[in-house]
Scaffold this motif. Structure first.
Motif: not given
Length: 163
Positions: A93-112
């Protein structure tokens, strides 16, 4: 932010059981390991398991039951890590948000709210998928991912996991 691969969450029932299984002060967390990954991925996860920090977000690392190199927990079940999960469907899903932390890419999802209302973070662009759930109380910012990212960068090479 677009990642090459997006995260697949563990079944909602498993996540709910993990979050409900132990209070953050418990020393042991009930954490079901993911399905057995390919041998090469299991080896990466074992190396990661040895490098994981003793503390995350101020919480001490405890034991998981059953014991597995594919899981880790801090503060009981306040923060839970799974390594070697199958390719998450959310990675597509290209709409998902992500962050990079110290060279590691993370997909970010808020849980219901039904799953505790915290966050789920899943690595992308690595030879093994690593997923972390954080309860609402400890999911203040992505800074809690610093020690985890350092361990992942050291033990799980960049690339695209093929499972």
């Amino acid at each position: 932010m677009s990642l090459h691969r997006r995260s697949r969450r563990l079944p909602a029932l498993v996540a709910a059981l993990v979050l409900a299984g132990c209070a953050p002060g418990d020393r042991e967390a009930r954490v079901e390991p993911p399905p057995t990954p390919p041998a090469a991925v299991a080896g990466l996860c074992a190396a990661l398991h040895e490098e994981l920090p003793d503390r995350v977000a101020g919480l001490a690392r405890g034991e998981t039951a059953p014991r597995s190199d594919l899981t880790a927990a801090w503060g009981g079940s306040a923060i839970v890590l799974w390594c070697g999960i199958p390719r998450p469907r959310e990675m597509a899903d290209p709409k998902q948000e992500g962050v990079h932390v110290n060279g590691v890419a993370w997909l970010l999802e808020q849980l219901p709210a039904a799953e505790g209302g915290g966050f789920r973070f899943t690595t992308g662009g690595r030879m093994a998928y690593v997923q972390v759930t954080v309860d609402k109380e400890h999911a203040k910012d992505a800074g809690m991912l610093v020690g985890l990212s350092d361990a992942i960068a050291k033990t799980v090479p960049e690339g695209i996991a093929s499972y």
